[in-house]
Design a protein around this motif. Structure first.
Motif, PDB file in Angstrom:
ATOM      1  N   SER A 147       9.019  -2.637  39.153  1.00 50.05           N
ATOM      2  CA  SER A 147       9.350  -3.339  40.522  1.00 50.05           C
ATOM      3  C   SER A 147       8.207  -3.853  41.226  1.00 50.05           C
ATOM      4  CB  SER A 147      10.171  -2.242  41.333  1.00 50.05           C
ATOM      5  OG  SER A 147       9.481  -1.090  41.291  1.00 50.05           O
ATOM      6  N   LEU A 148       7.752  -4.866  40.635  1.00 44.92           N
ATOM      7  CA  LEU A 148       6.794  -5.583  41.384  1.00 44.92           C
ATOM      8  C   LEU A 148       7.288  -6.671  42.221  1.00 44.92           C
ATOM      9  CD1 LEU A 148       3.669  -5.534  40.816  1.00 44.92           C
ATOM     10  CD2 LEU A 148       3.933  -7.467  39.130  1.00 44.92           C
ATOM     11  N   LEU A 161       3.225 -14.279  38.959  1.00 40.29           N
ATOM     12  CA  LEU A 161       3.367 -12.934  38.314  1.00 40.29           C
ATOM     13  C   LEU A 161       2.311 -12.645  37.260  1.00 40.29           C
ATOM     14  CD1 LEU A 161       5.235 -10.712  37.329  1.00 40.29           C
ATOM     15  CD2 LEU A 161       6.048 -12.340  35.670  1.00 40.29           C
ATOM     16  N   VAL A 162       1.832 -13.599  36.724  1.00 40.01           N
ATOM     17  CA  VAL A 162       0.764 -13.289  35.768  1.00 40.01           C
ATOM     18  C   VAL A 162      -0.404 -13.028  36.425  1.00 40.01           C
ATOM     19  CG1 VAL A 162      -0.204 -15.647  35.154  1.00 40.01           C
ATOM     20  CG2 VAL A 162       0.015 -13.841  33.416  1.00 40.01           C
ATOM     21  N   ARG A 163      -0.740 -13.500  37.723  1.00 42.75           N
ATOM     22  CA  ARG A 163      -1.597 -13.271  38.489  1.00 42.75           C
ATOM     23  C   ARG A 163      -1.657 -11.788  38.941  1.00 42.75           C
ATOM     24  NH1 ARG A 163      -1.868 -18.017  37.595  1.00 42.75           N
ATOM     25  NH2 ARG A 163      -3.563 -19.480  37.668  1.00 42.75           N
ATOM     26  N   LEU A 164      -0.655 -11.507  39.460  1.00 43.20           N
ATOM     27  CA  LEU A 164      -0.216  -9.886  39.938  1.00 43.20           C
ATOM     28  C   LEU A 164      -0.636  -9.062  38.865  1.00 43.20           C
ATOM     29  CD1 LEU A 164       3.086 -10.501  41.685  1.00 43.20           C
ATOM     30  CD2 LEU A 164       0.992 -10.487  42.751  1.00 43.20           C
ATOM     31  N   LEU A 165      -0.680  -9.151  37.462  1.00 43.49           N
ATOM     32  CA  LEU A 165      -1.025  -8.312  36.598  1.00 43.49           C
ATOM     33  C   LEU A 165      -2.390  -7.946  36.541  1.00 43.49           C
ATOM     34  CD1 LEU A 165       1.254  -9.861  33.544  1.00 43.49           C
ATOM     35  CD2 LEU A 165       1.726  -8.142  35.457  1.00 43.49           C
ATOM     36  N   THR A 166      -3.162  -8.803  36.984  1.00 39.57           N
ATOM     37  CA  THR A 166      -4.596  -8.340  36.956  1.00 39.57           C
ATOM     38  C   THR A 166      -4.972  -8.526  38.275  1.00 39.57           C
ATOM     39  OG1 THR A 166      -5.353 -10.329  36.394  1.00 39.57           O
ATOM     40  CG2 THR A 166      -5.144  -9.022  34.717  1.00 39.57           C
ATOM     41  N   ARG A 167      -4.215  -8.701  39.337  1.00 38.32           N
ATOM     42  CA  ARG A 167      -4.633  -8.603  40.856  1.00 38.32           C
ATOM     43  C   ARG A 167      -5.356  -9.606  41.520  1.00 38.32           C
ATOM     44  NH1 ARG A 167      -5.817  -2.677  42.032  1.00 38.32           N
ATOM     45  NH2 ARG A 167      -7.052  -3.436  43.886  1.00 38.32           N
ATOM     46  N   LEU A 168      -5.361 -10.784  40.589  1.00 44.51           N
ATOM     47  CA  LEU A 168      -6.023 -11.992  40.810  1.00 44.51           C
ATOM     48  C   LEU A 168      -5.288 -12.393  42.368  1.00 44.51           C
ATOM     49  CD1 LEU A 168      -6.578 -13.967  37.882  1.00 44.51           C
ATOM     50  CD2 LEU A 168      -8.246 -13.117  39.368  1.00 44.51           C
ATOM     51  N   ILE A 169      -4.186 -12.084  42.456  1.00 49.52           N
ATOM     52  CA  ILE A 169      -3.073 -12.045  43.809  1.00 49.52           C
ATOM     53  C   ILE A 169      -2.811 -10.562  43.778  1.00 49.52           C
ATOM     54  CG2 ILE A 169      -1.095 -12.712  44.857  1.00 49.52           C
ATOM     55  CD1 ILE A 169      -1.238 -15.416  43.169  1.00 49.52           C
ATOM     56  N   PRO A 187      -0.394  -7.809  44.451  1.00 48.86           N
ATOM     57  CA  PRO A 187       1.055  -7.571  44.818  1.00 48.86           C
ATOM     58  C   PRO A 187       1.324  -7.013  45.965  1.00 48.86           C
ATOM     59  CG  PRO A 187       0.217  -6.412  42.858  1.00 48.86           C
ATOM     60  CD  PRO A 187      -0.975  -6.879  43.688  1.00 48.86           C
ATOM     61  N   THR A 188       2.453  -7.310  46.534  1.00 54.24           N
ATOM     62  CA  THR A 188       3.049  -6.598  47.954  1.00 54.24           C
ATOM     63  C   THR A 188       3.661  -5.196  47.665  1.00 54.24           C
ATOM     64  OG1 THR A 188       3.813  -8.926  48.607  1.00 54.24           O
ATOM     65  CG2 THR A 188       4.448  -6.983  49.812  1.00 54.24           C
ATOM     66  N   ALA A 189       4.021  -4.847  46.107  1.00 55.25           N
ATOM     67  CA  ALA A 189       4.594  -3.711  46.117  1.00 55.25           C
ATOM     68  C   ALA A 189       4.705  -3.510  44.537  1.00 55.25           C
ATOM     69  CB  ALA A 189       6.038  -3.262  46.619  1.00 55.25           C
ATOM     70  N   GLY A 190       4.780  -2.305  43.848  1.00 50.49           N
ATOM     71  CA  GLY A 190       5.122  -2.148  42.552  1.00 50.49           C
ATOM     72  C   GLY A 190       4.065  -1.734  41.917  1.00 50.49           C
ATOM     73  N   THR A 191       3.996  -1.339  40.486  1.00 53.84           N
ATOM     74  CA  THR A 191       2.936  -0.711  39.674  1.00 53.84           C
ATOM     75  C   THR A 191       2.752  -1.584  38.454  1.00 53.84           C
ATOM     76  OG1 THR A 191       4.359   0.839  38.801  1.00 53.84           O
ATOM     77  CG2 THR A 191       3.153   1.518  40.616  1.00 53.84           C
ATOM     78  N   VAL A 192       1.538  -1.778  38.013  1.00 45.50           N
ATOM     79  CA  VAL A 192       1.423  -2.260  36.811  1.00 45.50           C
ATOM     80  C   VAL A 192       0.489  -1.324  35.958  1.00 45.50           C
ATOM     81  CG1 VAL A 192       0.124  -4.364  35.723  1.00 45.50           C
ATOM     82  CG2 VAL A 192       1.299  -4.680  37.757  1.00 45.50           C
ATOM     83  N   VAL A 193       0.897  -1.184  34.741  1.00 46.33           N
ATOM     84  CA  VAL A 193       0.075  -0.024  33.828  1.00 46.33           C
ATOM     85  C   VAL A 193      -0.167  -0.806  32.790  1.00 46.33           C
ATOM     86  CG1 VAL A 193       0.065   2.145  33.071  1.00 46.33           C
ATOM     87  CG2 VAL A 193       1.220   2.088  34.969  1.00 46.33           C
ATOM     88  N   MET A 194      -1.518  -0.885  32.425  1.00 47.11           N
ATOM     89  CA  MET A 194      -2.089  -1.650  31.341  1.00 47.11           C
ATOM     90  C   MET A 194      -2.942  -0.507  30.330  1.00 47.11           C
ATOM     91  SD  MET A 194      -4.293  -4.847  31.270  1.00 47.11           S
ATOM     92  CE  MET A 194      -3.251  -5.897  32.256  1.00 47.11           C
TER      93      MET A 194
END
Lengths: 670, 360
Positions: free
Chosen positions: B14-15, B75-83, B85-92
């Motif tokens: 839920s990004l 979206l792709v920038r949210l994955l490495t937080r180049l932008i 995110p407002t909310a949500g989790t990314v696990v790599m």
């Protein structure tokens, strides 16, 4: 593919409807009509109340504020040894700069006691600077520098030229020390940028003349003051361009670097600074040219250098001498501009060279450096290499020729120039001045407020109101309105020329290649220089200032308009041509309207350039605020009035700038 | 290939990303359900990515597809937080990116993820080889190691001989090869591609797509690939995520997307795709009719229609379709022709073949 077949029935239903962007609706305005109405109201008001409440004051008349400012000056002068701030902070800065300037002067230009000559004589200076130019900017610049330096000597202004170089170099050096870190900081911090940018805006809006008096107040008269005023004037372009250069490093490149995990320092060192290097050197170029132009004006506050002979010659209306010393300034401007530009272009090339040629370059530099060092030694030891030879003297004969030519010229074309002078004076200047200066102050103030609202909306109205209050406060309302009149007339002329030439250049590539180098050359010249030919042609009068101001303002305005016309999307031009547009329609219906923002910006820059020149015109008989500033230096009891005039000039500049800036921002759309 | 969540190479839950000054206050209010345009008109904020969740398995090529403005690049920038995110989790790979400290995030970017950009993002003042070595340089590897590794990568992407050129001396395709080599040089576990080929000519683009396929086979990295080109998505993707207005419209394998479009939007999107190139037998088979011969050949359900067509047309009996040992249905000449022929009609006469590929 069957071309003749009727088009298939349009898709049963368009499933994907393109989403339209969210746009606020534009308001309907009737700017032109309302401006006309304002003007009519103004004329009616003038007819009813002319001569009342004009706030005119006599030449020697002082207001309380002016007297108070005189007292402030006296207080400053009296407490230089007792007040902590004045003694240690101001005194410290002042002493340090004086020490550096004196050191450099004794090294390069003035007798270094007990020697009758400087430590390094002319031959050494030529060798050293030529070598420096070669190392930084290449062989062509080296030749240019050597030739220019020799010319300074032959024209008879060796010491003044080197002094001017010293003041300029000291100011630029300090600018780089302060400006680069400041620019870097602004590029990296939004807060810093937001806080400092308005200050830079203000510094760049203030006409150069207005800087002088406040600095004299704090630093007194002399080299330190000259260097500080030069440095303040030259700093903004360097900071600006450094910030811009760093910020305009491609977003993708920065993102790519971030995605690989750079630290902020790595980003700066490995990406931003190398990619912005060329732009930053352009900033140094702008800074140098600004410093040169201010350093010449600083002659008025006793700054050493070429400005001295020019000022003296201008004030004594000696066209021949003014011409020769002005020519030396022009040569110096060309030398500095070409060299720093070449250095900027070269920085890229040097970085790309292979390791082999870097090795070769080191050897060549070492060898030529040894030659330069030998020249320095020779010039230190032998008198012939220390004192610039008296012969051949190009300066005096040239000055005599110019004087006699000028006498002949004014004797013969006086009628033409007088006719032009009268035409502009009676046709434009006098009526407008009557409206501006003979109307009651409250009427003009109200008109200015309405005009700024109509052109730029509510925000410039507030600035205009504040600036009007400041001008009223200085007690120089009437003088300011006279200066404004001159400025507006000159700006109108600037815009007429700039639009004509700019459109021509924008539409014609060859015209651009021919005209642009001239504009560039004119732009690099310090404003002082413009006064000389204007004075030769029109004698000391208000009109001389206008001519010089027009010449000074045209290059920048023309370039902006030409760039604006060129920037009009080629697709739109092509589409218009395909629809059968004539050349005139293309200009009036496509290119000029689409370049409207550029035209308004050009008028903004034109106004500021003109204002700064009109003020300087006070030196050669132009009345108004500039004259008051100059008399403030020469007559002690008028100092306060001169300072007030400086404040009024600043307020006027800020007001004109804000109005046109907001108008420019608004004309970006529709 | 398992897609068990504990082993996912990338797990997104839920990004959200809303651009605007008070963006974080919108989440959890009814405003979050407004359409993009309504939200912008009401609050001035722009919804870029809305409640997006998905998982990517190790070694998978996961394509995110959408039109411009659909939020895929965000979206792709949210994955490495180049932008951010407002909310949500990314696990790599078990590492929670969205909770990582600044330092940890930098470590991850330096070692575990690499990105290829649409406009290349090369450093114009560095030679090709130094551009490739850049990622190694900033993480502090010594000169010899990074030059050796970069040379290897330059050779791998076919740039040998151009090491000492500067980026502006290369064509767009060659520049993007430098971008590829630079990303590969740091030996990341996950590679991200942000519309890497959309600035290239069609032929060069095809070339580069094949290059990615080849590299994927050779180095076997997990890849997240952003594109607006459906053909590209179908060609490269193991699975495709289709985005619209910041939301997921459908996630599926290429044949699922073409065969069973989630809504009219996707259907319209895929209407011009040559279906026989994408669909498998699973999508064209049917229940055997009463009395129909069940003596025909046996084929697996994941064969592409185009590849199986000749054999099926040649066989006298309907072909039996199996998933492993399990009998699923039959395919005969008509079923095949309906896909192949109808599609050849398509460019001339618009109405899309009706009912094709519908999973019934």
């Amino acid at each position: 593919m069957t071309v003749t077949a009727p088009p298939p029935e349009s898709k049963p239903q368009a499933k994907v409807v393109e989403e339209q962007p969210f746009v606020e609706e534009a308001k309907q305005r009737h700017t032109r009509l309302l401006l006309l109405a304002t003007f009519v109201a103004w004329v009616v008001g003038w007819a009813l109340w002319k001569g009342n409440h004009t706030l005119a004051i006599g030449g020697a008349e002082l207001t309380d504020l002016h007297r108070w400012l005189n007292d402030v000056r006296d207080d400053f002068d009296n407490s230089r040894d007792s007040n902590f701030f004045l003694q240690y902070v101001v005194g410290g800065i002042s002493d340090a700069i004086d020490w550096v300037v004196t050191f450099l002067q004794e090294l390069f230009s003035q007798p270094a006691f007990p020697r009758p000559v400087p430590e390094v004589g002319w031959l050494g200076v030529v060798g050293l600077l030529t070598w420096l130019a070669y190392a930084l900017a290449g062989i062509r610049s080296a030749v240019l520098v050597a030739a220019s330096l020799l010319l300074f000597g032959f024209l008879g202004y060796w010491e003044d030229s080197i002094d001017l170089l010293i003041v300029t170099a000291a100011a630029v050096g300090i600018c780089i020390l302060i400006g680069l870190p400041l620019g870097i900081w602004m590029a990296r911090s939004k807060i810093a940028s937001a806080a400092i940018t308005p200050i830079l805006d203000l510094l760049q809006t203030v006409p150069s003349f207005a800087y002088l008096t406040p600095l004299v107040l704090v630093f007194g008269i002399g080299p330190a003051s000259a260097v500080v005023v030069t440095l303040i004037y030259a700093l903004p372009p360097l900071v600006r361009i450094t910030e811009h250069g760093l910020r305009s490093v491609s977003e993708t490149t920065i993102e790519a670097s971030s995605s690989m995990g750079v630290t902020r320092l790595q980003l700066l060192r490995k990406v931003q600074l190398p990619m912005a290097r060329r732009t930053i050197i352009v900033g140094v170029n702008q800074c140098t040219m600004a410093a040169l132009s201010m350093a010449t004006i600083a002659a008025l506050i006793n700054g050493p250098g070429l400005g001295q002979p020019v000022t003296k010659a201008l004030q004594s209306l000696d066209v021949g001498t003014a011409f020769v010393s002005g020519l030396a300034i022009v040569i110096m401007a060309i030398m500095l501009d070409r060299t720093t530009t070449a250095a900027s272009e070269r920085s890229e090339l040097l970085a790309r060279r292979g390791p082999g040629s870097a090795q070769r370059r080191r050897i060549v530099l070492a060898a030529t450096g040894a030659v330069a060092a030998a020249l320095v030694y020779v010039s230190h030891t032998y008198l012939w290499a220390a004192e610039f030879p008296e012969e051949p003297d190009l300066g005096r004969p040239l000055a005599e020729r110019v004087t006699s030519f000028n006498d002949w010229l004014t004797g013969n074309i006086d009628e033409t120039t007088n006719a032009l002078k009268d035409l502009v004076s009676y046709g434009l200047l006098n009526p407008l001045q009557a409206l501006m200066a003979d109307s009651p102050w409250w009427l003009v103030a109200a008109v200015l407020l309405v005009v700024s609202y109509l052109l730029g909306g509510w925000r410039p109205v507030i600035t205009t109101a504040i600036c009007e209050a400041v001008i009223l406060g200085t007690g120089l309302w009437n003088e300011t309105m006279r200066t404004l009149t001159t400025t507006l007339v000159a700006t109108a002329a600037v815009m007429a020329i700039a639009v004509a030439v700019g459109v021509w250049m924008g539409r014609n590539k060859r015209a651009d290649t021919i005209v642009r180098p001239f504009l560039d050359a004119f732009q690099t010249m310090p404003p002082f220089v413009y006064l000389v030919p204007a004075l030769a042609l029109f004698g000391p009068s208000r009109f001389t200032a206008i001519v010089a101001a027009v010449a000074y303002g045209v290059p920048i305005a023309t370039k902006l308009i030409a760039d604006g016309i060129r920037g009009v999307s080629p697709t739109s031009v092509e589409a218009a041509r395909a629809a059968g547009t004539t050349a005139w329609q293309m200009i009036s219906k496509v290119q000029l309207p689409m370049a409207r923002a550029a035209v308004v910006l050009a008028s903004n820059q034109g106004l500021l350039y003109v204002l700064s020149m009109v003020v300087i015109g006070g030196l050669v008989g132009g009345s108004g605020l500039g004259y008051l500033v100059v008399s403030g230096f020469s007559q002690a009891q008028l100092f306060g009035k001169g300072l007030a005039a400086g404040i009024a000039i600043t307020a006027l500049g800020v007001m004109l700038d804000r109005i046109t800036q907001h108008a420019a921002a608004r004309s970006g759309r529709h | 290939m398992t897609t068990d969540s504990s082993e996912a190479a990338l797990k997104v839950e839920s990004l959200w990303k809303i651009f605007g000054s008070k963006a974080d206050r919108i989440l959890g209010t009814p405003d979050a359900d407004l359409s993009r345009k309504e939200l912008q008109a009401k609050t001035g904020c722009v919804m870029a990515v809305k409640d997006v969740s998905f998982e990517v398995a190790p070694g998978e090529v996961f394509v995110v597809m959408g039109l411009s403005g659909s939020g895929k690049s965000t979206l792709v920038r949210l994955l490495t937080r180049l932008i951010e995110p407002t909310a949500g989790t990314v696990v790599m790979n078990g590492d929670e990116i969205t909770a990582a400290s600044e330092d940890r995030l930098r470590e991850i970017r330096r070692h575990h993820v690499a990105m290829v950009f649409q406009h290349f993002g090369l450093l114009p003042h560095r030679k090709v080889i130094d551009n490739v070595a850049y990622g190694l340089e900033i993480r502090g590897e010594d000169k010899q190691t990074r030059l050796a590794r970069s040379q290897e990568m330059v050779d791998l992407v076919g740039l040998s001989g151009y090491e000492s050129s500067y980026p502006d001396q290369l064509s767009g395709g060659m520049q993007q090869r430098v971008g590829l080599a630079r990303a590969l040089a740091v030996d990341p576990e996950l590679m991200m591609f942000d519309e890497p080929f959309s600035a290239l000519d069609p032929l060069i683009r095809r070339d580069m797509q094949n290059e990615v396929i080849r590299l994927h086979e050779e180095v076997g990295k997990t890849m997240v690939f952003i594109t607006h080109d459906l053909q590209e998505a179908l060609k490269l993707g193991d699975r495709i995520l289709i985005m619209r207005d910041g939301e997921i419209v459908q996630i599926g394998t290429p044949d699922e997307v073409v065969g069973a479009p989630a809504d009219d939007y996707v259907k319209d999107f895929v209407s011009e795709v040559p279906k026989s190139h994408v669909l498998t037998l699973k999508w064209v088979m049917r229940e055997p009719r009463p009395g129909e011969s069940l003596e025909g050949k046996v084929m697996q359900s994941d064969r592409i229609v185009k590849d199986a067509a000749r054999e099926i047309l040649d066989s006298d009996d309907p072909v039996r379709v199996y998933d492993g040992d399990e009998f699923l249905g039959v395919v005969d000449d008509d079923d095949i022709l309906r896909v192949v022929v109808a599609e050849e009609d398509e460019p001339g006469s618009e109405p899309a073949p009706v009912g094709l590929g519908k999973s019934s």
